[in-house]
Design an enzyme around this catalytic site. Sequence first.
Site, PDB file in Angstrom:
ATOM      1  N   ASP A  32       0.835  -1.203   0.000  1.00 51.67           N
ATOM      2  CA  ASP A  32       0.000   0.000   0.000  1.00 51.67           C
ATOM      3  C   ASP A  32       0.870   1.254   0.000  1.00 51.67           C
ATOM      4  O   ASP A  32       2.067   1.206   0.322  1.00 51.67           O
ATOM      5  CB  ASP A  32      -0.900  -0.023   1.254  1.00 51.67           C
ATOM      6  CG  ASP A  32      -2.246   0.615   1.000  1.00 51.67           C
ATOM      7  OD1 ASP A  32      -2.340   1.464   0.099  1.00 51.67           O
ATOM      8  OD2 ASP A  32      -3.201   0.272   1.722  1.00 51.67           O
ATOM      9  N   ASP A  47     -10.984   1.730  -3.212  1.00 54.27           N
ATOM     10  CA  ASP A  47     -11.581   1.238  -1.966  1.00 54.27           C
ATOM     11  C   ASP A  47     -13.093   1.176  -2.101  1.00 54.27           C
ATOM     12  O   ASP A  47     -13.764   0.551  -1.272  1.00 54.27           O
ATOM     13  CB  ASP A  47     -11.218   2.164  -0.797  1.00 54.27           C
ATOM     14  CG  ASP A  47      -9.833   1.870  -0.250  1.00 54.27           C
ATOM     15  OD1 ASP A  47      -9.230   0.858  -0.656  1.00 54.27           O
ATOM     16  OD2 ASP A  47      -9.338   2.650   0.585  1.00 54.27           O
TER      17      ASP A  47
HETATM   18  C1  GLA Z   1      -5.856   1.596   2.242  1.00 52.57           C
HETATM   19  C2  GLA Z   1      -6.297   0.464   1.347  1.00 52.57           C
HETATM   20  C3  GLA Z   1      -7.317  -0.409   2.041  1.00 52.57           C
HETATM   21  C4  GLA Z   1      -6.760  -0.905   3.354  1.00 52.57           C
HETATM   22  C5  GLA Z   1      -6.307   0.262   4.205  1.00 52.57           C
HETATM   23  C6  GLA Z   1      -5.603  -0.205   5.459  1.00 52.57           C
HETATM   24  O1  GLA Z   1      -6.839   2.547   2.400  1.00 52.57           O
HETATM   25  O2  GLA Z   1      -6.790   0.939   0.126  1.00 52.57           O
HETATM   26  O3  GLA Z   1      -7.673  -1.500   1.230  1.00 52.57           O
HETATM   27  O4  GLA Z   1      -5.687  -1.788   3.112  1.00 52.57           O
HETATM   28  O5  GLA Z   1      -5.418   1.106   3.497  1.00 52.57           O
HETATM   29  O6  GLA Z   1      -5.203   0.827   6.258  1.00 52.57           O
END
Ligand code: GLA
EC number: 3.2.1.22
Length: 730
Positions: free
Chosen positions: A474, A542
């Site tokens: 990420d 997301d």
């Molecule tokens: C980001 C990602 C999510 C999740 C969060 C965790 O927002 O896009 O899928 O992994 O971080 O903090």
Amino acid sequence: MKRFCLYLPLLLLIPFLTKAAPGDVHIAIETRQTALVIRVDKEQTPTIVHLGPKLRNAAEYASIPGNGKRGEDYTGIYNSAYTPAGSRNLLEPAIQVTHADGNPSLDLRYVRHETQNASDGVVLTKVYLKDPQYPFEVTLYYKAYQNEDVIEQWSSIRHTEKKAIVLQKYASANLYIPAQNYYLTHFHGDWANEMNPSEIPLTEGIKILDSKLGTRADLFQPPSFLVSLNQPADEDKGEVIAGTLAWSGNYQLAFEVDPLHNLRIIPGINPYASAYTLAPNTEFTTPAFLFTYSQQGTGGASRSLHRWARKHRIPQGQGNRLTLLNNWEATYFDFNEEKLSTLIKDGKKLGVDLFLLDDGWFGNKYPRNDDHTSLGDWQENAKKLPHGLGYLVKEAESAGIKFGIWLEPEMVSPKSELYEKHPDWVIKLPNRQEYYFRNQLVLDLSNPKVQDFVYEVVNGIMTKNPTLSYIKWDCNAVIYNAYSATNPNQSNLFVDYVQGLYKVVERLRTKYPTLPMMLCSGGGGRVDYGALRYFTEYWPSDNTDGLERVFIQWNYSYFFPSIASCNHVTDWGKQSIKFRTDVAMMGKIGYDIVVSKLTEPELQFSQQALKDYERIKPVIWQGDQFRLASPYTNDIASVLYVSEAKDKAMWFTYLVKNRYKAGSLAPIKLKGLDPDKNYTIQELNVYPGTKSAVNTSTATYSGNYLMTIGFNPQVSTRRESVVLEVNVVK
Ligand code: GLA
């Protein structure tokens, strides 16, 4: 008359090119269908005289007029193959330099070129250019992927001047296209709202798409676009150029309609805050710009890019992917070994290949219980995971599935041991207040020590847990207050950051060539072919609301193949689990739900869907994609994937509007089938207790019929999503 007298003597002095002269060199960069032709005149000036369909007889490239017609070019280089700034150029340059002696001008003349077979079906052409006054050289690289009709272009810059020079601008490519009209489709958005398309006519002047976010090319505007020539973009017809810059940081795409009404496209790293100091005898290589030219509209362009990406870019692009259950939305930061063990077993019950442990598993001095702390402290939290990751890997393995983890190795929390130990590893200005994006800061990847640290975060975990099978990487913050405590050239930082990141993932890929890695960035903040050289898949958003995803995935699909798109079934949105599952199947399916909360029919439906997916995934992942009905102009969205052998197709249709009588009122014409073969149509993902409106018939249809008359999947407010399997009759 007065004007004429004023300009005439000037015009006579200008060496503009109207057609080729004897002795001109023509360099044709050709794929199966496309040609990009560079003409070199007797002054050794390289210009682009053609970008479009390949001619049968290459000798005829010499007959193409210069500048694509329409009058005089004051400089002779409106159509330069790589426009140098500061000499006779009047338009947007591709390259601008301040030499070691302070001279701000550049002239680039052709020296020679060479063509070689880089690999099977891939031809690399190098065009060497040089400034006649300075020991300054540029090489233009063109990789032509014959069968996929994709051209990859980049440049390298080097010099042997006495001291360092400063590159003010250093584009990857410089294209020139004459047409009557130009329509640019670009994409824009924000978190959970990625990839919204806008189509605009380009008029005289410059339109810039760019990013200044530092760590991400995407989020506000991805570095991918469509240009349709003469008419607005159509899925099946017309000339379309689909382009994308392979760079995960600040980029700039400039579209300039010049005084002759021809289009210049100049993509590259963003020159914003990035005047790059280049020492003598070092080579600067720009990122690659990728493009395909299609005469079959946007559909043709996308299929070419998909084929190219699967075969030549994305790791294991023609291989397998793992379905997974992720705990993020099931637990957020609140979990322990017991909870996870239950979820792991639930994953097995559901039928996925892997369990993915998301954020929240690390940090001891500062435990990661929310998103304010601990990034950088990549040790298991002893309270939540007293037996470490190894225990969970084993738990998963004894349940019969694999195990993977979430990491955000480029980042640091202000409250972390890493920040306390190495404040100089953090990107921040010494005399400004810290400013956070998602409560965190970015590590300085231009520093080799930080690169080693980030590499070791992953390598250390993999060494301790060799059977760990998946990494979700990420990147949740952008760069504010850009400043490096160690980089001697502050304005190199944005570029050095991305190069540092690529060095790390390159090392990891070399050591772990088959490890599946998901590219994630607070949703789809980082989806580009620079990073997708190393990552097997990406997280589009997301936002996993089924209806929203129909649109989001539709737009990514212009550039990226379905095998790389991670689509998860979650609790977002109002759609049924069937709708969400059907949408997630148009890529690599995953789940982010509490399995134990599913009703019996929901569980049964999901288990069956995963079993069927195992059988049909090769068509979705490796087949040709046809966008049959757009959600932007219809009540429905419809997408078809057809196997290369045309013996199998998977067809997905969704209701996207809720007006009275909305639905698929008429048959939808299929595409890409064999007109001479007969096919059966069966409905999949039929929800327990409901009846298919299709499976009652045993009729067969010829490909000719299905592509001419079509078939109605009978989508309506009572059947909001329909998955059909089309099989050839043997
Ligand atoms: C980001 C990602 C999510 C999740 C969060 C965790 O927002 O896009 O899928 O992994 O971080 O903090």
